[in-house]
Scaffold this motif. Structure first.
Motif, short mmCIF file in Angstrom:
data_model
loop_
_atom_site.label_atom_id
_atom_site.label_comp_id
_atom_site.label_asym_id
_atom_site.label_seq_id
_atom_site.Cartn_x
_atom_site.Cartn_y
_atom_site.Cartn_z
N GLY A 90 0.80 -1.22 0.00
CA GLY A 90 0.00 0.00 0.00
C GLY A 90 0.84 1.27 0.00
N PRO A 91 1.71 1.47 1.00
CA PRO A 91 2.57 2.66 1.02
C PRO A 91 3.47 2.76 -0.21
CG PRO A 91 2.53 1.61 3.17
CD PRO A 91 1.84 0.68 2.24
N TRP A 98 1.55 4.25 -3.05
CA TRP A 98 1.41 5.69 -2.86
C TRP A 98 2.67 6.42 -3.29
CZ3 TRP A 98 -2.67 8.53 -2.61
CH2 TRP A 98 -3.85 8.06 -2.06
N GLN A 99 3.82 5.88 -2.94
CA GLN A 99 5.09 6.52 -3.31
C GLN A 99 5.30 6.49 -4.82
OE1 GLN A 99 8.26 4.80 -0.92
NE2 GLN A 99 6.90 4.80 0.86
N THR A 150 2.96 6.41 -7.01
CA THR A 150 2.01 7.38 -7.55
C THR A 150 2.55 8.80 -7.45
OG1 THR A 150 0.13 5.97 -6.96
CG2 THR A 150 -0.33 8.30 -7.35
N ALA A 151 3.13 9.15 -6.29
CA ALA A 151 3.72 10.48 -6.11
C ALA A 151 4.86 10.70 -7.10
CB ALA A 151 4.22 10.64 -4.68
N LYS A 195 4.99 9.02 5.36
CA LYS A 195 4.55 10.31 4.86
C LYS A 195 5.72 11.16 4.39
CE LYS A 195 0.23 10.72 7.49
NZ LYS A 195 -0.54 11.54 8.46
N THR A 227 7.10 9.76 1.14
CA THR A 227 6.22 10.04 0.00
C THR A 227 6.41 11.47 -0.50
OG1 THR A 227 4.58 8.47 0.87
CG2 THR A 227 3.83 10.04 -0.80
#
Length: 375
Positions: free
Chosen positions: A228-229, A232-233, A235-236, A283, A286
């Motif tokens: 999951g994390p 997100w990374q 995607t960023a 966070k 990311t």
């Protein structure tokens, strides 16, 4: 002083140093040719760095002329004015002409110099693009023409002129030849075919050619303990490099590769160190990945800019290339997960796999920082 503070200060110092460094790398760029095929003659107007051809540098073996055995010869030629450089070209032409591949029905045709336009001596730390026009008489008949450059001349981008936006544009490795170009009809390529070709080019820029981008993505992978994390990374990273890829490829933002490439290597060092010392948060990582993605986008743009894409078809190429890059990044993550991702939840995963791999990544990135700034 904490490890986080030390690392951040080191990275900031590197950024400042790279920002003030001159553009020292003599970058190697593809040769772009505007091609015209008539009934009895073929002409190519090439945008080319003549100094590398005259010096005899094998462009398939080096990334910039500073690393070539003939670097001293190249530098002397780079300091010559237009008249003596043209004289050097004509003296070396019997050797150079063999690298221009013009074939009709399997027969090699010898090209001749039609004209040469050489700019005055400018910044000696930057390559000088000259316009070399060569031509060859075609044998009787209607057989088409195939064009290319010898491997030592590097990448070749032929564009057939006078055919509108659908005219054929190639991106060929040294030694490869174009499809047969007719003497009577224009060789065309539709928007869909161009889009798919640039998807492939974007993927290839990651796998297998983009080792620096591969290591950065692997650095993200070895930081994560859950998918999951990591997503997100990624995607960023994707959003960020899409922004700068579009801005730089359209000329809104311009940063020399001599600054961008060492900084990309520095981002690899940072993620490797951060993975090893374990001072980052999901966070924070990311947000940092987004910033680093802006930088990597500039690196992607330098590659895309080398293609010499016609303005009317630029959007197809830009979107296709970016999609190809994303497929390449996902392929790297899927391969890494298939090999070691099954062990993410194990207590020993970090010490036995993630940290050693991250140390290797950081060491390779550190070497690239040195190589791209000093060597």
């Amino acid at each position: 002083m904490s490890a986080l503070t030390i690392t951040r200060r080191v990275l900031l110092s590197m950024v400042l140093v790279f920002t003030v460094l001159p553009a020292a790398a003599h970058e190697i760029r593809p040769t772009i040719a505007d091609v015209e095929v008539g009934g009895d003659r073929v002409t190519m107007m090439l945008t080319v760095t003549l100094e590398s051809l005259i010096a005899g540098i094998d462009l398939s073996e080096v990334e910039n002329t500073n690393n070539a055995p003939e670097a001293a010869i190249y530098d002397r030629l780079r300091a010559l004015g237009p008249v003596p450089l043209e004289a050097a070209l004509r003296n070396a032409w019997p050797r150079i002409r063999q690298g221009f591949l013009i074939e009709v029905a399997g027969e090699r045709l010898p090209p001749e110099i039609v004209s040469v336009a050489i700019p005055a001596v400018g910044n000696l730390d930057l390559p000088r693009d000259s316009i070399l026009t060569v031509g060859a008489d075609l044998p009787p008949g209607d057989a088409g023409v195939r064009l290319g450059l010898a491997p030592r001349f590097g990448t070749f981008i032929p564009r057939q002129i006078g055919a509108g936006e659908d005219a054929y544009e190639g991106f060929l490795d040294g030694g490869a030849l174009t499809p047969e170009i007719s003497r009577a009809q224009v060789l065309t390529e539709g928007a869909g075919a161009l889009f798919l070709r640039y998807v492939g080019a974007g993927f290839e820029h990651i796998v297998p050619l983009g080792m620096d981008h591969i290591l950065f993505v692997l650095g993200l992978f070895f930081f994560a303990t859950q998918l999951g994390p990591l997503l997100w990374q990624v995607t960023a990273f994707t959003v960020a490099h899409t922004i700068t890829l579009a801005l730089a490829a359209t000329g809104v933002v311009t940063v020399p590769a001599s600054i961008v490439e060492p900084l990309i290597a520095a981002t690899i060092v940072f993620v490797g160190i951060e993975n090893t010392l374990g001072f980052g948060t999901v966070k924070g990582r990311t947000a940092l990945v987004f910033v680093f993605g802006l930088l990597h986008g500039l690196g992607f743009a330098s590659v895309l800019g080398d293609y010499g894409i016609a303005s009317g078809r630029f959007l197809y190429a830009l979107v296709g290339f970016n999609i190809g890059v994303e497929f390449g990044q996902l392929a790297v993550i899927l391969i890494a997960f298939s090999l070691v991702g099954w062990f993410m939840s194990r207590a020993w995963y970090r010490k036995a796999i993630a940290i050693p791999a991250s140390l290797v990544i950081a060491c390779i990135g550190a070497w690239w920082v040195v190589e791209r700034t000093i060597l």
